[in-house]
Structures are given as structure tokens and as C-alpha cells.
Design an enzyme around this catalytic site. Structure first.
Site, short mmCIF file in Angstrom:
data_model
loop_
_atom_site.label_atom_id
_atom_site.label_comp_id
_atom_site.label_asym_id
_atom_site.label_seq_id
_atom_site.Cartn_x
_atom_site.Cartn_y
_atom_site.Cartn_z
N GLU A 41 0.84 -1.20 0.00
CA GLU A 41 0.00 0.00 0.00
C GLU A 41 0.88 1.25 0.00
O GLU A 41 1.96 1.26 0.57
CB GLU A 41 -0.89 -0.02 1.26
CG GLU A 41 -1.88 1.12 1.34
CD GLU A 41 -2.76 1.04 2.58
OE1 GLU A 41 -3.83 1.66 2.58
OE2 GLU A 41 -2.37 0.36 3.56
N LYS A 110 -9.93 0.98 -2.36
CA LYS A 110 -10.02 0.52 -0.97
C LYS A 110 -11.38 0.91 -0.37
O LYS A 110 -11.77 2.07 -0.38
CB LYS A 110 -8.89 1.13 -0.16
CG LYS A 110 -8.81 0.68 1.29
CD LYS A 110 -7.61 1.33 1.97
CE LYS A 110 -7.46 0.89 3.42
NZ LYS A 110 -6.28 1.53 4.07
N CYS A 151 -5.04 -3.64 3.01
CA CYS A 151 -4.72 -3.34 4.40
C CYS A 151 -5.91 -3.54 5.37
O CYS A 151 -6.24 -4.65 5.73
CB CYS A 151 -4.16 -1.92 4.50
SG CYS A 151 -3.23 -1.59 6.03
#
Length: 278
Positions: A41, A110, A151
Site C-alpha cells: 500500500e 479501498k 490493508c
């Protein structure tokens, strides 16, 4: 299937980070079989300040630079996350898959944003300058059907279940997990998502101290559909390389066919019965 995870200590200057990525990946150019590389990321933009202030339009110069790198090296490259402008003034954390001719094969924004205080002296409020995505993404590749997550998404099993239902066989998880939460939760969460989905999970993490003072955990890892740890790098920058056996997917799913056993749960069952007269 030849898979590579690049663990980085990205800093504030994108050109420096790109140079480090190029240096680490250049030896792969000699490969004669398809190669898939997962970057962590914020691979180019691990900087202090506003994520949206670093954003570019779709197809902007930093996206183009990584696409060109994939084409130069002739590999499949998942470009961690890059800040891409959103209509509301924030930026998406866009995870972009490029093919060996530099072509864009897919994009995932995301979904789950990290607004938390974990007791490490930092305050995390991604929703201030990051716009959440809305769609789960699975992409057909020569390595299998690749699901994408980023993440903090790892804490939301429903997303991973959705990827499995959509046919994912591998799930990429570019991350910048904090040192504090990584030490406590990283490995158990990654292994749990692999076991639940019966997919390979490819978790490429940032490591070390960054320009804004935050510290990330590292321990990039590849976990198989049975939850076994196939490879990892605990600390430092480096490239993890592993060959995956696709038969492990079918073996795990034949042994415990959880997708076939999945049942809808009546929400009414979650409401406690009231005692009469209460």
C-alpha cells in the site's frame, strides 16, 4: 505460478520510491515464465500530509510510470495503492493491476478506511482525505482469479467472502499495517482470511519508519488455502518469491467444502427473545 511480494520502506518522495522498486524488480526481467509482483500500500506516496493533495487524475504520470515499468520488465504488477482523484475532493486509494505490455487490467478502490487510535502516538483518519470504494473486484489472470483487497480490509471477513463467492483463487493484500497492530494481529488476520476463503493470500506490507513518523510492521507473507505460511520477510526491504501449486486450492476445498455449506442466517435469530411481561 511464480509470485513475488516486494516489502518496502517507502518514504516521502515518489521518484525515490519508484527508483527503489525498479532496482528491486529489475532482475525479474530475465524470467521466461509469467511473473506476478505485489507492491505494498502507498508504494510511491508514503508521505506526511494530505493523501488527496498528492492525487492525480486517472491515468496520471505516476500510474503511467508503473504501467511502463510493468511493460519494460514484462510482468504483471499490482501497484499497491496510488492516490487517484475523486469527485468529492478526496482521493481514492486505488490498487491497479498492470499487464506485461503495460496495459491496465483492473482497479480496486479501498473500501474500508482506517479511522483509529491505536496508541502509537499517531492519529489515523483516512476518511478525511480518502474516498471509499464500493465494489469488490476479481480479475482473471494467468495465475488464477485474483481478488483485490487493501490493508484495513483484512479486518472485514464479509469482503473476503464476497471475493471467494466471485471465484477468487488468490487474494492480493497490499498493506501499510502499523507496527503496533501488526505485532498483535497481522499474521492471525492474514491466515484467517486464507483459511476462510480457501485462497492463497498474498500480503505485501510496508516496513520500518516513514517520513511522517509512523512505523509499519513488515512481515510480508504468502499463506496457502490451508492457512500454511509459505514464505515471509519479517524486517527490511526485500523481495519474497514463491511458486504456488494451484492444486492446493482444490485440495482444501474438497477436504472442507465451506462454500457449499454456506447458509443464509435469519437476522431474527440474532435478536434476543424478550421475557414475557418484561
Amino acid at each position: 505460478m511464480q509470485i513475488h511480494l516486494l516489502q518496502l520502506n517507502s518514504q516521502g518522495e515518489p521518484s525515490h520510491n519508484l527508483s527503489r522498486i525498479r532496482e528491486r524488480l529489475s532482475p525479474l526481467a530475465a524470467a521466461t515464465t509469467p511473473q506476478l509482483v505485489i507492491l505494498p500500500e502507498a508504494c510511491l506516496h508514503m508521505a506526511s500530509g494530505n493523501w488527496a493533495a498528492q492525487a492525480e487524475v486517472e491515468g496520471g504520470p505516476w500510474q503511467t510510470a508503473l504501467a511502463q515499468l510493468a511493460g519494460e520488465l514484462g510482468l504483471y504488477l499490482l501497484a499497491g495503492t496510488l492516490p487517484v482523484q475523486a469527485e468529492d475532493g478526496r482521493a481514492y486509494a486505488a490498487s491497479l493491476l498492470y499487464g506485461p505490455q503495460g496495459q491496465l487490467l483492473g482497479r480496486y478502490d479501498k473500501i474500508h478506511l482506517f479511522d483509529a487510535r491505536v496508541g502509537d502516538g499517531q492519529r489515523y483518519r483516512e476518511s478525511r482525505d480518502t474516498c471509499p470504494g464500493e465494489q469488490a473486484v476479481v480479475i482473471d489472470t494467468p495465475f488464477g482469479r485474483l481478488g483485490l483487497a487493501v490493508c484495513y480490509d483484512v479486518r472485514f471477513p464479509a469482503l473476503f467472502q464476497r471475493l471467494a463467492e466471485a471465484g477468487a483463487e488468490l487474494i492480493a493484500l497490499p498493506s501499510a499495517f502499523t507496527q503496533k497492530t501488526g505485532q498483535a494481529h497481522w499474521q492471525v488476520l492474514v491466515r484467517a482470511r486464507a483459511i476462510e476463503t480457501q485462497c492463497f493470500v498474498l500480503a505485501a506490507n510496508q516496513w520500518g519508519q516513514h517520513a511522517d513518523g509512523r512505523r509499519t510492521w513488515g512481515q510480508s507473507m504468502v499463506v496457502d488455502p490451508w492457512g500454511r505460511l509459505l514464505a515471509q520477510q519479517n524486517e527490511g526491504e526485500g523481495l519474497i518469491s514463491v511458486k504456488l501449486d494451484p492444486q492446493l486450492i482444490s485440495q482444501a476445498r474438497a477436504a472442507i467444502p465451506v462454500q457449499q455449506h454456506q447458509r443464509a442466517i435469519d437476522a431474527a435469530l440474532l435478536i434476543p427473545n424478550k421475557t414475557e411481561g418484561a
